[in-house]
Design a protein around this motif. Structure first.
Motif, mmCIF file in Angstrom:
data_model
loop_
_atom_site.group_PDB
_atom_site.id
_atom_site.type_symbol
_atom_site.label_atom_id
_atom_site.label_comp_id
_atom_site.label_asym_id
_atom_site.label_seq_id
_atom_site.Cartn_x
_atom_site.Cartn_y
_atom_site.Cartn_z
ATOM 1 N N LEU A 53 0.832 -1.194 0.000
ATOM 2 C CA LEU A 53 0.000 0.000 0.000
ATOM 3 C C LEU A 53 0.871 1.251 0.000
ATOM 4 O O LEU A 53 1.926 1.297 0.635
ATOM 5 N N ALA A 54 0.408 2.262 -0.721
ATOM 6 C CA ALA A 54 1.128 3.525 -0.756
ATOM 7 C C ALA A 54 0.938 4.242 0.578
ATOM 8 O O ALA A 54 -0.081 4.098 1.244
ATOM 9 N N GLU A 55 1.947 5.004 0.957
ATOM 10 C CA GLU A 55 1.864 5.738 2.220
ATOM 11 C C GLU A 55 0.889 6.903 2.054
ATOM 12 O O GLU A 55 0.989 7.693 1.111
ATOM 13 N N LEU A 56 -0.049 6.994 2.951
ATOM 14 C CA LEU A 56 -1.041 8.058 2.889
ATOM 15 C C LEU A 56 -0.484 9.329 3.498
ATOM 16 O O LEU A 56 0.289 9.285 4.459
ATOM 17 N N PRO A 57 -0.865 10.494 2.955
ATOM 18 C CA PRO A 57 -0.409 11.742 3.565
ATOM 19 C C PRO A 57 -1.058 11.947 4.923
ATOM 20 O O PRO A 57 -2.158 11.458 5.189
ATOM 21 N N ARG A 58 -0.362 12.660 5.784
ATOM 22 C CA ARG A 58 -0.910 12.930 7.114
ATOM 23 C C ARG A 58 -2.112 13.860 6.996
ATOM 24 O O ARG A 58 -2.285 14.564 6.012
ATOM 25 N N ALA A 59 -2.946 13.854 7.996
ATOM 26 C CA ALA A 59 -4.179 14.636 7.963
ATOM 27 C C ALA A 59 -3.899 16.130 8.000
ATOM 28 O O ALA A 59 -4.665 16.919 7.449
ATOM 29 N N ASP A 60 -2.807 16.533 8.626
ATOM 30 C CA ASP A 60 -2.519 17.963 8.729
ATOM 31 C C ASP A 60 -1.650 18.472 7.578
ATOM 32 O O ASP A 60 -1.265 19.634 7.561
ATOM 33 N N THR A 61 -1.345 17.657 6.577
ATOM 34 C CA THR A 61 -0.539 18.070 5.431
ATOM 35 C C THR A 61 -1.433 18.761 4.409
ATOM 36 O O THR A 61 -2.522 18.300 4.103
ATOM 37 N N ALA A 62 -0.941 19.883 3.890
ATOM 38 C CA ALA A 62 -1.698 20.587 2.859
ATOM 39 C C ALA A 62 -1.622 19.793 1.560
ATOM 40 O O ALA A 62 -0.613 19.177 1.242
ATOM 41 N N LEU A 63 -2.709 19.813 0.800
ATOM 42 C CA LEU A 63 -2.739 19.084 -0.464
ATOM 43 C C LEU A 63 -2.054 19.900 -1.551
ATOM 44 O O LEU A 63 -2.630 20.770 -2.177
ATOM 45 N N THR A 64 -0.812 19.619 -1.779
ATOM 46 C CA THR A 64 -0.044 20.272 -2.830
ATOM 47 C C THR A 64 0.086 19.298 -3.991
ATOM 48 O O THR A 64 -0.274 18.127 -3.883
ATOM 49 N N SER A 65 0.653 19.751 -5.097
ATOM 50 C CA SER A 65 0.811 18.862 -6.248
ATOM 51 C C SER A 65 1.802 17.742 -5.922
ATOM 52 O O SER A 65 1.690 16.649 -6.466
ATOM 53 N N GLU A 66 2.750 17.986 -5.029
ATOM 54 C CA GLU A 66 3.702 16.945 -4.645
ATOM 55 C C GLU A 66 2.995 15.833 -3.864
ATOM 56 O O GLU A 66 3.228 14.640 -4.083
ATOM 57 N N VAL A 67 2.108 16.208 -2.973
ATOM 58 C CA VAL A 67 1.401 15.231 -2.157
ATOM 59 C C VAL A 67 0.373 14.470 -2.994
ATOM 60 O O VAL A 67 0.224 13.256 -2.871
ATOM 61 N N VAL A 68 -0.310 15.174 -3.896
ATOM 62 C CA VAL A 68 -1.346 14.541 -4.723
ATOM 63 C C VAL A 68 -0.703 13.572 -5.707
ATOM 64 O O VAL A 68 -1.283 12.525 -6.005
#
Length: 70
Positions: A53-68
């Motif tokens: 499974l891919a690592e999910l971003p943390r809940a407090d991380t802003a959704l940037t193009s790098e995270v998406v």
């Protein structure tokens, strides 16, 4: 009185019919030679490898193009 007995007995008659057909299929009908009777018991079960499974971003991380893009 028979008007009440017949509709109430229909599910039991259908169940007995299905069970009888199942017995007929198991004990009376011949098995085909190309289909062994106990084929499923002879083949060992090997489970597939667990999915990575891919690592999910943390809940407090802003959704940037790098995270998406992950």
């Amino acid at each position: 009185m028979y008007v009440l007995i017949v509709p109430a007995s229909v599910p039991f008659v259908l169940l007995a019919t299905v069970m009888g057909l199942s017995w007929w299929e198991d004990y009376v009908l011949p098995t085909r030679p190309d289909e062994p009777h106990e084929a499923s018991a002879e083949v060992p079960f090997t489970p597939a490898a667990p999915a990575q499974l891919a690592e999910l971003p943390r809940a407090d991380t802003a959704l940037t193009s790098e995270v998406v893009g992950r």
